[in-house]
Design an enzyme around this catalytic site. Sequence first.
Site, short mmCIF file in Angstrom:
data_model
loop_
_atom_site.label_atom_id
_atom_site.label_comp_id
_atom_site.label_asym_id
_atom_site.label_seq_id
_atom_site.Cartn_x
_atom_site.Cartn_y
_atom_site.Cartn_z
N GLY A 17 0.81 -1.22 0.00
CA GLY A 17 0.00 0.00 0.00
C GLY A 17 0.84 1.26 0.00
CB VAL A 55 11.56 9.22 0.14
CG1 VAL A 55 12.06 9.82 1.42
CG2 VAL A 55 12.04 7.79 -0.03
CB ALA A 58 11.21 14.83 -7.53
CE LYS A 86 11.99 17.33 -11.24
NZ LYS A 86 12.25 15.89 -11.13
CB VAL A 196 1.56 -11.43 2.15
CG1 VAL A 196 2.05 -12.71 1.49
CG2 VAL A 196 0.36 -10.85 1.42
N GLY A 357 11.64 6.75 -10.11
CA GLY A 357 10.96 5.66 -9.41
C GLY A 357 9.49 5.60 -9.76
C1 FAD Z 1 15.88 7.65 -0.89
C2 FAD Z 1 14.84 7.51 -1.96
C3 FAD Z 1 14.43 8.63 -2.66
C4 FAD Z 1 13.47 8.51 -3.67
N1 FAD Z 1 13.11 9.60 -4.39
C5 FAD Z 1 12.27 9.46 -5.44
C6 FAD Z 1 11.88 10.58 -6.21
O1 FAD Z 1 12.24 11.71 -5.95
N2 FAD Z 1 11.04 10.35 -7.25
C7 FAD Z 1 10.57 9.12 -7.55
O2 FAD Z 1 9.83 8.99 -8.54
N3 FAD Z 1 10.89 8.06 -6.80
C8 FAD Z 1 11.71 8.20 -5.77
N4 FAD Z 1 12.02 7.13 -5.00
C9 FAD Z 1 11.34 5.86 -5.28
C10 FAD Z 1 9.94 5.92 -4.68
O3 FAD Z 1 10.02 6.21 -3.31
C11 FAD Z 1 9.22 4.60 -4.88
O4 FAD Z 1 9.30 4.22 -6.22
C12 FAD Z 1 7.78 4.71 -4.50
O5 FAD Z 1 7.60 5.28 -3.23
C13 FAD Z 1 7.11 3.35 -4.51
O6 FAD Z 1 7.44 2.59 -3.39
P1 FAD Z 1 6.70 1.21 -3.22
O7 FAD Z 1 5.25 1.45 -3.15
O8 FAD Z 1 7.22 0.29 -4.26
O9 FAD Z 1 7.24 0.66 -1.83
P2 FAD Z 1 6.91 1.08 -0.32
O10 FAD Z 1 6.60 2.51 -0.18
O11 FAD Z 1 8.05 0.54 0.48
O12 FAD Z 1 5.59 0.29 0.05
C14 FAD Z 1 5.62 -1.09 0.33
C15 FAD Z 1 4.26 -1.51 0.84
O13 FAD Z 1 4.25 -2.93 0.90
C16 FAD Z 1 3.67 -3.32 2.13
N5 FAD Z 1 4.21 -4.64 2.47
C17 FAD Z 1 5.51 -5.02 2.55
N6 FAD Z 1 5.58 -6.33 2.89
C18 FAD Z 1 4.30 -6.76 3.01
C19 FAD Z 1 3.71 -8.00 3.35
N7 FAD Z 1 4.45 -9.09 3.65
N8 FAD Z 1 2.35 -8.09 3.39
C20 FAD Z 1 1.58 -7.02 3.10
N9 FAD Z 1 2.09 -5.82 2.78
C21 FAD Z 1 3.43 -5.69 2.74
C22 FAD Z 1 4.05 -2.22 3.12
O14 FAD Z 1 3.17 -2.21 4.22
C23 FAD Z 1 3.89 -1.00 2.21
O15 FAD Z 1 2.54 -0.61 2.23
C24 FAD Z 1 12.93 7.24 -3.97
C25 FAD Z 1 13.32 6.12 -3.23
C26 FAD Z 1 14.27 6.25 -2.23
C27 FAD Z 1 14.70 5.03 -1.47
#
Ligand code: FAD
Length: 515
Positions: A17, A55, A58, A86, A196, A357
């Site tokens: 999420g 995070v 941008a 931006k 999960v 990202g």
């Molecule tokens: C330092 C940093 C800076 C960044 N800056 C940028 C930027 O400026 N611009 C950009 O486009 N992108 C950026 N990114 C990338 C961006 O943050 C991610 O692409 C974006 O937030 C998507 O994250 P996500 O949803 O994949 O993962 P997450 O935000 O980590 O979400 C993971 C989800 O999975 C759930 N989860 C995990 N394990 C389980 C489980 N076993 N069962 C059920 N749920 C689970 C968690 O509860 C959470 O809801 C950056 C990343 C980093 C690390």
Amino acid sequence: MNESDTNSEVAIVIVGGGTAGWLTAAFLQNQLPHTLNRRVAITVIEAEDIPTVGVGEATIPSIRQTLAACGIEEHVFLKNCNATFKQGIEFINWRDDPKIAVGNSYFHPFGDQVMVAGKDATWQWLQLPEDQRAAYADQFSVQAEISKAGRAPKGFADKPFDGALAYAYHLDAGMLAQFLKNLCKRRGVRHIVQKVVEVERNGEGIAAVRLDSEERVSADIFVDCTGFAARLINSDKLNRFNNLSDVLFVDRAVATRLQNESLHDVLGYTKSTAQSAGWIWDIALQDRRGIGHVYSSRYIDDDAARAELAAYVGQPVEALETRKLDMRIGYHDQQWRGNTVAIGLSSGFLEPLESTGIYLIEMANWAMLEFIPRYLAGAQVQGHYNRILHNHYDNIADFLKLHYCLSNRRDTAFWRDNCDPSTIPQSLQANLDAWKAAVPSIYDFDRTTQCFSATNYKFVLYGMGWNGGGDPISGPADYATSMMADLLQRRSKLRDFVLRDTVPTVAYFEALQKL
Ligand SMILES: Cc1cc2nc3c(=O)[nH]c(=O)nc-3n(C[C@H](O)[C@H](O)[C@H](O)COP(=O)(O)OP(=O)(O)OC[C@H]3O[C@@H](n4cnc5c(N)ncnc54)[C@H](O)[C@@H]3O)c2cc1C
């Protein structure tokens, strides 16, 4: 397909999420019914006790089309996500310029390069003596000037998601996920707050996931949006991870926030300031700035990274509240395998230097929209889908490495090692070799599956002081002179047009806050 197939429901289960999970849910919920003649039931499973990365603030211009495709209204999004405009990135101290002690900078604007009757005048610009030519971004774009002057990329009369200049957003990642979650739930997406704990594999794919409540959830398609944990696809031992940390060295970040005093603090571009072993992002939202130091733990430790961040924000290091984040740099070979697709950080990550990202989440969604109907009709799609995503990742990896390997900074091992030829991908090296005697061309790229093309490369190459090389152009000198004159005239006309059709950023957001 028989009638029962046509009438049956397609179950899509998204685990995670964060931005990836909720953006995928919003996009597919709004778009799939237009390409699939079956009912779609989307479920998002999210663990309460595993935080999102928090995070990712941008974006790049594709986000406008993606948000529109989610059926979102621009002003509602701007208000609910603390978002601002931006227009590009300013890179500060990325090179060592003997003429400027500190603060040398260049701008990578969004939007097209100014052309002369469809022709590129870069080569003519390169022929000018260095002290007689304006900075590349100032010569071939108006966006640096416009955004530095505090103007928005659009005016009040512009249509949503449209403006005189290309633009993206800075946004609050937590607010975006919450905003998308509320939207999805209102539109009928099922939300399960559970972890999960077990993945039941079925050959290449997944039969079901088991939750900590013991519930077993099956689906036609699973989407792994579990962040760096990659909880679903890591259960597949044959899905190799292409580790790119030998190319892109940064692997950690430390982030903080600072309150704005007023809307006058809102910059319309990201600032990226190079440090001893990485760089600092500075992103202005409506009421605060998000600031983070991205660094390589091979070259400096966490305390040194925090100290550089504290020096940047002008606070004592002990007073600075920070969050530390680890990054895994690279991407999974099989983004789609069997009935499982990985999207977001679970699929891969290539450091945030050019804000790609969320872009990769968007591209995965647009591709899924094309491929899900084919997959459900029994076609083999995963090879095709994976090639597209690999193209995106490889193109971004090359472009990110370009920023580092072009630098003439030699003050630390981090900068010196970034120029080691063994760390430069062959595809990038081949292009750099070609561009010694020629200007980057659209023919060097495939725009449909690659984010960064000739225009982006030119802004970075010539911003970083790349001189191209090669012989001076033959042909009449007056051709070059008239090209440059035409270029200046076109740029000036464009500037007048943009000034007429845009408003100051402060005025735009003051009006928005009253809505
Ligand atoms: C330092 C940093 C800076 C960044 N800056 C940028 C930027 O400026 N611009 C950009 O486009 N992108 C950026 N990114 C990338 C961006 O943050 C991610 O692409 C974006 O937030 C998507 O994250 P996500 O949803 O994949 O993962 P997450 O935000 O980590 O979400 C993971 C989800 O999975 C759930 N989860 C995990 N394990 C389980 C489980 N076993 N069962 C059920 N749920 C689970 C968690 O509860 C959470 O809801 C950056 C990343 C980093 C690390």
